[in-house]
Design a protein around this motif. Sequence first.
Motif, PDB file in Angstrom:
ATOM      1  N   THR A   4      37.287  35.908  24.566  1.00  0.00           N
ATOM      2  CA  THR A   4      37.752  37.162  25.180  1.00  0.00           C
ATOM      3  C   THR A   4      38.375  37.790  26.035  1.00  0.00           C
ATOM      4  N   SER A   5      39.122  36.414  26.618  1.00  0.00           N
ATOM      5  CA  SER A   5      40.451  37.444  27.531  1.00  0.00           C
ATOM      6  C   SER A   5      41.488  36.371  26.722  1.00  0.00           C
ATOM      7  N   GLN A   6      42.755  37.021  27.149  1.00  0.00           N
ATOM      8  CA  GLN A   6      44.201  36.190  26.131  1.00  0.00           C
ATOM      9  C   GLN A   6      45.288  36.614  27.114  1.00  0.00           C
ATOM     10  N   ARG A   7      45.205  36.283  27.948  1.00  0.00           N
ATOM     11  CA  ARG A   7      45.863  36.822  29.409  1.00  0.00           C
ATOM     12  C   ARG A   7      46.745  35.249  29.883  1.00  0.00           C
ATOM     13  N   SER A   8      47.148  35.075  30.790  1.00  0.00           N
ATOM     14  CA  SER A   8      47.636  34.089  31.591  1.00  0.00           C
ATOM     15  C   SER A   8      47.137  34.028  32.202  1.00  0.00           C
ATOM     16  N   PRO A   9      46.603  32.488  32.000  1.00  0.00           N
ATOM     17  CA  PRO A   9      46.030  31.689  33.457  1.00  0.00           C
ATOM     18  C   PRO A   9      46.424  31.523  34.917  1.00  0.00           C
ATOM     19  N   VAL A  10      47.517  31.862  34.568  1.00  0.00           N
ATOM     20  CA  VAL A  10      48.135  31.647  35.843  1.00  0.00           C
ATOM     21  C   VAL A  10      48.711  33.466  35.839  1.00  0.00           C
ATOM     22  N   SER A  11      48.381  33.880  36.504  1.00  0.00           N
ATOM     23  CA  SER A  11      48.705  35.310  36.860  1.00  0.00           C
ATOM     24  C   SER A  11      49.855  35.669  37.957  1.00  0.00           C
ATOM     25  N   PRO A  12      50.972  36.558  37.372  1.00  0.00           N
ATOM     26  CA  PRO A  12      52.323  36.322  38.521  1.00  0.00           C
ATOM     27  C   PRO A  12      51.686  37.710  39.808  1.00  0.00           C
ATOM     28  N   LEU A  65      46.076  43.700  34.278  1.00  0.00           N
ATOM     29  CA  LEU A  65      46.004  42.605  34.329  1.00  0.00           C
ATOM     30  C   LEU A  65      44.900  43.135  34.183  1.00  0.00           C
ATOM     31  N   TYR A  66      44.108  44.584  34.580  1.00  0.00           N
ATOM     32  CA  TYR A  66      42.675  44.748  35.205  1.00  0.00           C
ATOM     33  C   TYR A  66      41.642  44.920  34.252  1.00  0.00           C
ATOM     34  N   ILE A  67      42.429  45.190  33.356  1.00  0.00           N
ATOM     35  CA  ILE A  67      41.326  45.942  32.225  1.00  0.00           C
ATOM     36  C   ILE A  67      41.454  45.599  30.634  1.00  0.00           C
ATOM     37  N   ASP A  68      40.087  45.239  30.325  1.00  0.00           N
ATOM     38  CA  ASP A  68      39.954  43.934  29.440  1.00  0.00           C
ATOM     39  C   ASP A  68      41.186  45.146  28.354  1.00  0.00           C
ATOM     40  N   THR A  69      41.527  43.970  27.413  1.00  0.00           N
ATOM     41  CA  THR A  69      42.663  44.483  26.221  1.00  0.00           C
ATOM     42  C   THR A  69      42.597  43.967  24.782  1.00  0.00           C
ATOM     43  N   THR A  74      47.688  44.327  22.435  1.00  0.00           N
ATOM     44  CA  THR A  74      47.056  44.919  23.799  1.00  0.00           C
ATOM     45  C   THR A  74      47.366  46.124  24.441  1.00  0.00           C
ATOM     46  N   SER A  75      47.623  46.715  23.543  1.00  0.00           N
ATOM     47  CA  SER A  75      47.793  48.266  23.899  1.00  0.00           C
ATOM     48  C   SER A  75      46.005  49.113  24.196  1.00  0.00           C
ATOM     49  N   LYS A  76      45.756  48.272  23.575  1.00  0.00           N
ATOM     50  CA  LYS A  76      44.019  48.945  22.722  1.00  0.00           C
ATOM     51  C   LYS A  76      43.043  48.409  24.461  1.00  0.00           C
ATOM     52  N   ARG A  77      42.133  49.253  24.697  1.00  0.00           N
ATOM     53  CA  ARG A  77      41.200  48.726  26.376  1.00  0.00           C
ATOM     54  C   ARG A  77      40.651  49.230  25.265  1.00  0.00           C
ATOM     55  N   PRO A  78      39.100  47.855  24.852  1.00  0.00           N
ATOM     56  CA  PRO A  78      37.907  48.291  24.502  1.00  0.00           C
ATOM     57  C   PRO A  78      37.196  49.599  25.171  1.00  0.00           C
ATOM     58  N   ASP A 326      26.668  47.492  30.157  1.00  0.00           N
ATOM     59  CA  ASP A 326      27.255  46.717  28.845  1.00  0.00           C
ATOM     60  C   ASP A 326      28.871  46.764  29.248  1.00  0.00           C
ATOM     61  N   ILE A 327      28.842  47.770  29.798  1.00  0.00           N
ATOM     62  CA  ILE A 327      30.049  48.102  29.756  1.00  0.00           C
ATOM     63  C   ILE A 327      31.026  47.724  30.881  1.00  0.00           C
ATOM     64  N   ALA A 328      29.502  47.098  31.722  1.00  0.00           N
ATOM     65  CA  ALA A 328      30.760  46.146  33.211  1.00  0.00           C
ATOM     66  C   ALA A 328      30.673  44.143  32.327  1.00  0.00           C
ATOM     67  N   ALA A 329      29.456  44.882  31.691  1.00  0.00           N
ATOM     68  CA  ALA A 329      29.418  42.956  30.765  1.00  0.00           C
ATOM     69  C   ALA A 329      30.906  42.488  30.326  1.00  0.00           C
ATOM     70  N   GLU A 330      31.157  43.679  29.704  1.00  0.00           N
ATOM     71  CA  GLU A 330      32.352  44.122  28.866  1.00  0.00           C
ATOM     72  C   GLU A 330      33.667  43.233  29.396  1.00  0.00           C
ATOM     73  N   LEU A 331      33.639  44.131  30.720  1.00  0.00           N
ATOM     74  CA  LEU A 331      34.685  44.221  31.643  1.00  0.00           C
ATOM     75  C   LEU A 331      35.169  43.050  32.298  1.00  0.00           C
ATOM     76  N   ALA A 332      33.522  42.255  32.237  1.00  0.00           N
ATOM     77  CA  ALA A 332      33.458  41.167  33.746  1.00  0.00           C
ATOM     78  C   ALA A 332      33.828  39.625  32.430  1.00  0.00           C
ATOM     79  N   ALA A 333      33.738  40.106  31.473  1.00  0.00           N
ATOM     80  CA  ALA A 333      33.864  39.331  30.612  1.00  0.00           C
ATOM     81  C   ALA A 333      35.627  38.424  30.102  1.00  0.00           C
ATOM     82  N   TRP A 334      36.007  39.607  30.666  1.00  0.00           N
ATOM     83  CA  TRP A 334      37.589  39.673  30.331  1.00  0.00           C
ATOM     84  C   TRP A 334      38.053  38.892  31.658  1.00  0.00           C
TER      85      TRP A 334
END
Length: 399
Positions: A4-12, A65-69, A74-78, A326-334
């Motif tokens: 569910t996440s495509q962000r880098s595992p080492v966030s700068p 990097l604090y919201i789902d994309t 990546t310009s879309k935030r579900p 349902d929305i909190a779950a989608e955000l948490a998964a990211w």
Amino acid sequence: MPQTSQRSPVSPVSRRSLLRALGGTAALGTLAGCGVPAAYVKPGDRAAADVSASDHKLVFANWPLYIDTDDDDTSKRPTLDSFEKHSGVTVDYTEEINDNDEFFGKISPALMNHQQTGRDLIVISDWMCARFVRLGWVQEMDRAKQPHITKYLDPQLLSPAFDPGRKYTVPWQSGITGIAYDRRRLGREVRSVSDLWAADLKGRVTLLSGMDEAFALLMQGNGVDITKWTADDFHRVCDQVEKLVRAGQIRRFTGNDYTKDLVSGDVLACQAYSGDVIQLQADNPDIHFVVPEEGAELWSDSLMIPNLARHKKNAEELVDYYYRPDIAAELAAWVNYVCPVPAAQDVLADSKDKDTAALAANPLIFPDATMRKHLAIARDVTSKERSAFAKRWNAIVGL
């Protein structure tokens, strides 16, 4: 890493940034921290005419990097897109918050001069939220119009000392400050804060540089109840850290760049944030996160509506929308931090995606009862304490 996440595992980028109390915003920080009467805004002077009914928009400032994309765009935030469709409210979403103190310096002149900030909703760390609440710079939310928050907010996050009942703040995401270590390289378990001071970790340990981020866990290592710590407790920690620095036990003090040291092996154990470690574990399962036997700090980055916001009702609607399970779950998964909506756990568990469903069983996203017994929300540093405490801590850290 979860699919569910495509962000880098080492966030700068750190969402709990280091304190720069003596830096470029020192004058403003000192003014606000000391509670100068001219900076305080009385309750009757905080609200502006709300144009939400006629102007269907709001401005929302958050961290990078604090919201789902969307995985493909990546310009879309579900979740944000679904809110816009559900509510008819257009959200101007900006990722402009990179440091709590820097952002404080950016908007404090407007707030202390009774001017609009141009933002309807902001997310900052609770220790900084405490300053805003004490200064009267944020508006009380109308819980009658936020039924999901009333029903689903994690009870353990409900009443921090600076905002009992969460009238002015609502957690966006939470996290745990604990210990991360490389089990394979170290060759043993780490169970307590005192384990960091063992001989086999000399020069291979890092602590967080920000005073507000670092002190609570170290106090817990001394057996202190961090919900009611004292000045003596703080200075005892400083004395200990000074000795450890002189002895070469502590390699350095870091922001979120501790992740790079841990991945490279330059550091074997460090003070760390739970959400970062989940990301690291996707590439290296030998990296473990520990809630020490003495306890760990549970913290939040929270949503607030600044004074004179023109779209208060729209902002309140968005905040409440993110407390739908349902929305909190989608955000948490990211984002993979501690979800402030425990009911989202069942939503994730029912996911048809195996990796997503597995997140429901991760205690760093949904702490179990055993872990919760070892978590506490630290009382924040008061305005009277901050200047002297920051001066001493920053001298140790080298800020």
